[in-house]
Design a protein around this motif. Structure first.
Motif, PDB file in Angstrom:
ATOM      1  N   ARG A   1       8.661  -2.817  -7.299  1.00  0.00           N
ATOM      2  CA  ARG A   1       9.729  -1.889  -7.735  1.00  0.00           C
ATOM      3  C   ARG A   1       9.163  -1.269  -8.802  1.00  0.00           C
ATOM      4  NH1 ARG A   1      10.424  -7.946  -9.992  1.00  0.00           N
ATOM      5  NH2 ARG A   1       8.176  -7.611  -9.920  1.00  0.00           N
ATOM      6  N   THR A   2       7.937  -1.127  -8.640  1.00  0.00           N
ATOM      7  CA  THR A   2       6.767   0.214  -9.354  1.00  0.00           C
ATOM      8  C   THR A   2       8.014   1.507  -9.896  1.00  0.00           C
ATOM      9  OG1 THR A   2       5.661  -0.258  -9.255  1.00  0.00           O
ATOM     10  CG2 THR A   2       5.595   1.479 -10.542  1.00  0.00           C
ATOM     11  N   SER A   3       8.427   2.306 -10.692  1.00  0.00           N
ATOM     12  CA  SER A   3       8.809   3.684 -10.486  1.00  0.00           C
ATOM     13  C   SER A   3       8.180   4.341 -10.546  1.00  0.00           C
ATOM     14  CB  SER A   3       9.975   3.775 -11.784  1.00  0.00           C
ATOM     15  OG  SER A   3       8.818   4.284 -12.965  1.00  0.00           O
ATOM     16  N   LEU A   4       8.630   5.539 -10.468  1.00  0.00           N
ATOM     17  CA  LEU A   4       7.265   6.576 -10.182  1.00  0.00           C
ATOM     18  C   LEU A   4       6.571   7.113 -11.601  1.00  0.00           C
ATOM     19  CD1 LEU A   4       5.940   8.893  -8.645  1.00  0.00           C
ATOM     20  CD2 LEU A   4       7.964  10.401  -8.822  1.00  0.00           C
ATOM     21  N   LEU A   5       7.896   7.449 -12.485  1.00  0.00           N
ATOM     22  CA  LEU A   5       7.029   7.063 -13.819  1.00  0.00           C
ATOM     23  C   LEU A   5       6.010   6.058 -14.067  1.00  0.00           C
ATOM     24  CD1 LEU A   5       7.377   8.706 -16.861  1.00  0.00           C
ATOM     25  CD2 LEU A   5       9.088   6.431 -17.726  1.00  0.00           C
ATOM     26  N   ASP A   6       6.683   5.621 -13.551  1.00  0.00           N
ATOM     27  CA  ASP A   6       5.389   4.340 -14.264  1.00  0.00           C
ATOM     28  C   ASP A   6       4.164   4.163 -13.600  1.00  0.00           C
ATOM     29  OD1 ASP A   6       7.079   2.980 -16.823  1.00  0.00           O
ATOM     30  OD2 ASP A   6       7.624   1.240 -14.936  1.00  0.00           O
ATOM     31  N   CYS A   7       4.145   4.168 -12.841  1.00  0.00           N
ATOM     32  CA  CYS A   7       3.372   4.878 -11.383  1.00  0.00           C
ATOM     33  C   CYS A   7       2.112   5.913 -11.710  1.00  0.00           C
ATOM     34  CB  CYS A   7       3.115   5.134 -10.078  1.00  0.00           C
ATOM     35  SG  CYS A   7       2.399   4.256  -9.019  1.00  0.00           S
TER      36      CYS A   7
ATOM     37  N   ALA B   1       8.716   4.659  -6.816  1.00  0.00           N
ATOM     38  CA  ALA B   1       6.918   5.303  -6.246  1.00  0.00           C
ATOM     39  C   ALA B   1       6.727   6.028  -4.629  1.00  0.00           C
ATOM     40  CB  ALA B   1       5.602   5.008  -7.207  1.00  0.00           C
ATOM     41  N   ALA B   2       7.104   4.175  -4.937  1.00  0.00           N
ATOM     42  CA  ALA B   2       6.832   3.984  -2.733  1.00  0.00           C
ATOM     43  C   ALA B   2       7.918   5.119  -2.423  1.00  0.00           C
ATOM     44  CB  ALA B   2       7.473   2.597  -2.451  1.00  0.00           C
ATOM     45  N   MET B   3       8.872   5.226  -2.518  1.00  0.00           N
ATOM     46  CA  MET B   3       9.274   6.181  -1.715  1.00  0.00           C
ATOM     47  C   MET B   3       9.383   7.253  -1.650  1.00  0.00           C
ATOM     48  SD  MET B   3      13.218   5.521  -3.722  1.00  0.00           S
ATOM     49  CE  MET B   3      14.216   6.889  -3.280  1.00  0.00           C
ATOM     50  N   HIS B   4       7.997   7.267  -2.309  1.00  0.00           N
ATOM     51  CA  HIS B   4       7.818   9.272  -2.282  1.00  0.00           C
ATOM     52  C   HIS B   4       6.179   9.576  -1.803  1.00  0.00           C
ATOM     53  CE1 HIS B   4      10.870  11.212  -4.888  1.00  0.00           C
ATOM     54  NE2 HIS B   4      10.089  10.346  -5.668  1.00  0.00           N
TER      55      HIS B   4
ATOM     56  N   ARG C   1      12.647  19.874  -9.120  1.00  0.00           N
ATOM     57  CA  ARG C   1      12.294  18.843 -10.582  1.00  0.00           C
ATOM     58  C   ARG C   1      13.391  17.334 -10.147  1.00  0.00           C
ATOM     59  NH1 ARG C   1      16.380  22.041 -15.118  1.00  0.00           N
ATOM     60  NH2 ARG C   1      17.518  23.194 -13.518  1.00  0.00           N
ATOM     61  N   ILE C   2      12.929  16.532 -10.457  1.00  0.00           N
ATOM     62  CA  ILE C   2      13.255  15.142 -10.502  1.00  0.00           C
ATOM     63  C   ILE C   2      12.724  14.145 -12.465  1.00  0.00           C
ATOM     64  CG2 ILE C   2      13.307  15.028  -8.017  1.00  0.00           C
ATOM     65  CD1 ILE C   2      11.608  12.510  -8.359  1.00  0.00           C
ATOM     66  N   ASN C   3      13.673  13.498 -12.507  1.00  0.00           N
ATOM     67  CA  ASN C   3      13.200  12.359 -13.040  1.00  0.00           C
ATOM     68  C   ASN C   3      12.617  10.905 -12.491  1.00  0.00           C
ATOM     69  OD1 ASN C   3      14.622  13.546 -15.526  1.00  0.00           O
ATOM     70  ND2 ASN C   3      16.662  12.785 -14.824  1.00  0.00           N
ATOM     71  N   SER C   4      11.602  10.811 -12.826  1.00  0.00           N
ATOM     72  CA  SER C   4      11.089  10.863 -11.939  1.00  0.00           C
ATOM     73  C   SER C   4      10.852   8.490 -12.703  1.00  0.00           C
ATOM     74  CB  SER C   4       9.201  10.421 -12.507  1.00  0.00           C
ATOM     75  OG  SER C   4       9.411  10.133 -13.881  1.00  0.00           O
ATOM     76  N   CYS C   5      11.600   8.619 -13.257  1.00  0.00           N
ATOM     77  CA  CYS C   5      12.070   7.675 -14.402  1.00  0.00           C
ATOM     78  C   CYS C   5      13.187   6.649 -13.052  1.00  0.00           C
ATOM     79  CB  CYS C   5      12.779   7.185 -15.298  1.00  0.00           C
ATOM     80  SG  CYS C   5      14.088   7.822 -16.224  1.00  0.00           S
ATOM     81  N   LEU C   6      13.736   7.848 -12.597  1.00  0.00           N
ATOM     82  CA  LEU C   6      14.571   6.938 -11.723  1.00  0.00           C
ATOM     83  C   LEU C   6      14.854   6.877 -10.126  1.00  0.00           C
ATOM     84  CD1 LEU C   6      17.871   8.835 -12.463  1.00  0.00           C
ATOM     85  CD2 LEU C   6      17.117   7.356 -13.162  1.00  0.00           C
ATOM     86  N   THR C   7      13.535   7.235  -9.787  1.00  0.00           N
ATOM     87  CA  THR C   7      13.140   6.960  -8.053  1.00  0.00           C
ATOM     88  C   THR C   7      11.722   6.264  -8.225  1.00  0.00           C
ATOM     89  OG1 THR C   7      12.653   8.265  -6.881  1.00  0.00           O
ATOM     90  CG2 THR C   7      11.547   9.135  -8.035  1.00  0.00           C
TER      91      THR C   7
ATOM     92  N   PRO D   1       0.795  -1.232   0.112  1.00  0.00           N
ATOM     93  CA  PRO D   1       0.037  -0.064   0.088  1.00  0.00           C
ATOM     94  C   PRO D   1       0.555   0.808   0.275  1.00  0.00           C
ATOM     95  CG  PRO D   1       0.316  -0.818   2.535  1.00  0.00           C
ATOM     96  CD  PRO D   1       0.856  -2.023   1.019  1.00  0.00           C
ATOM     97  N   VAL D   2       0.952   2.806  -1.252  1.00  0.00           N
ATOM     98  CA  VAL D   2       1.002   3.581  -1.022  1.00  0.00           C
ATOM     99  C   VAL D   2      -0.027   4.657  -0.858  1.00  0.00           C
ATOM    100  CG1 VAL D   2       2.650   4.636  -2.267  1.00  0.00           C
ATOM    101  CG2 VAL D   2       3.407   2.551  -1.814  1.00  0.00           C
ATOM    102  N   SER D   3       0.573   6.093  -0.474  1.00  0.00           N
ATOM    103  CA  SER D   3      -0.659   6.884  -0.857  1.00  0.00           C
ATOM    104  C   SER D   3       0.094   7.720  -1.113  1.00  0.00           C
ATOM    105  CB  SER D   3      -1.065   7.127   1.065  1.00  0.00           C
ATOM    106  OG  SER D   3      -2.291   8.412   1.337  1.00  0.00           O
ATOM    107  N   LEU D   4      -0.433   8.731  -2.544  1.00  0.00           N
ATOM    108  CA  LEU D   4       0.252   9.502  -2.667  1.00  0.00           C
ATOM    109  C   LEU D   4      -0.381  10.807  -2.634  1.00  0.00           C
ATOM    110  CD1 LEU D   4       2.352   7.596  -5.623  1.00  0.00           C
ATOM    111  CD2 LEU D   4       3.391   8.120  -2.888  1.00  0.00           C
TER     112      LEU D   4
END
Length: 205
Positions: free
Chosen positions: A72-78, A116-119, A108-114, A55-58
């Protein structure tokens, strides 16, 4: 020309074309059953169960979304696949082109490099949260006015970086802008107009 059977070249090609259409017709007529990603309509998402999901709340563009995603989902893919915010583009998927640029807590960040669960708990802003066609952000309006794009694939990332640049230490010259925008690649080469669009906003801010 015709052969001994009396079949002319024109007749042969006509028959060949008819066979091609008949072969393709069933493929064209066949309905396509594609999986359609859900559209964000509220605080929770109804998604297909994901194996080993967490579970992740964004908080994205001011909306809190309760999700269950592969860790393992990147922020970009999420953003693109789970939340259906496809304005953020997948380019190189290696942090080299800047097409996936978003803001996290105003930076600004590159969302492909992080991941989603980290945010969880962070303020995430995508191009959709920056403005709308009816109420554009000044940077979006400037890109339109100064033709700061060609094919448009990199444009959302360019604009997100440009908006972040407004709050960053940056010298007054075009060279200074180019340096701070160097992480965003435009394969069409629209750089002069991109810089022009950014400088126009900076000079009116």
């Amino acid at each position: 020309m015709s052969d001994e059977s009396g079949l002319s070249r024109r007749s042969f090609l006509s028959r060949l074309g008819a066979v091609g259409v008949a072969t393709a017709a069933p493929v064209i007529a066949r309905p396509v059953h594609a999986e359609v990603a859900p559209v964000v309509t509220g605080a929770a998402m109804d998604l297909e169960p994901v194996e080993n999901a967490i579970p992740v709340s964004l908080k994205v563009n001011g909306k809190t979304l309760d999700l269950k995603i592969d860790p393992r989902t990147s922020l970009l893919d999420c953003l693109r696949e789970t939340i259906s915010l496809t304005g953020t583009k997948k380019g190189c998927d290696h942090g080299q082109c800047g097409a996936c640029t978003v803001h996290v807590n105003g930076r600004r960040i590159n969302s492909c490099l992080t991941l989603a669960a980290m945010h969880e708990g962070d303020e995430i802003t995508t191009i959709e949260g920056l403005g709308s066609p009816e109420n554009m952000h000044p940077m979006q309006a400037s890109f339109v006015e100064h033709d700061g794009y060609q094919c448009g694939y990199c444009t959302s990332g360019q604009i997100m970086s440009a908006v972040a640049l407004l709050k960053e230490p940056c010298g007054p010259t075009d060279a200074d802008v180019k340096e701070l925008m160097s992480g965003n690649i435009c394969r069409c080469g629209a750089y002069p107009n991109i810089v022009l669009a950014i400088q126009a906003v900076r000079h009116t801010a």
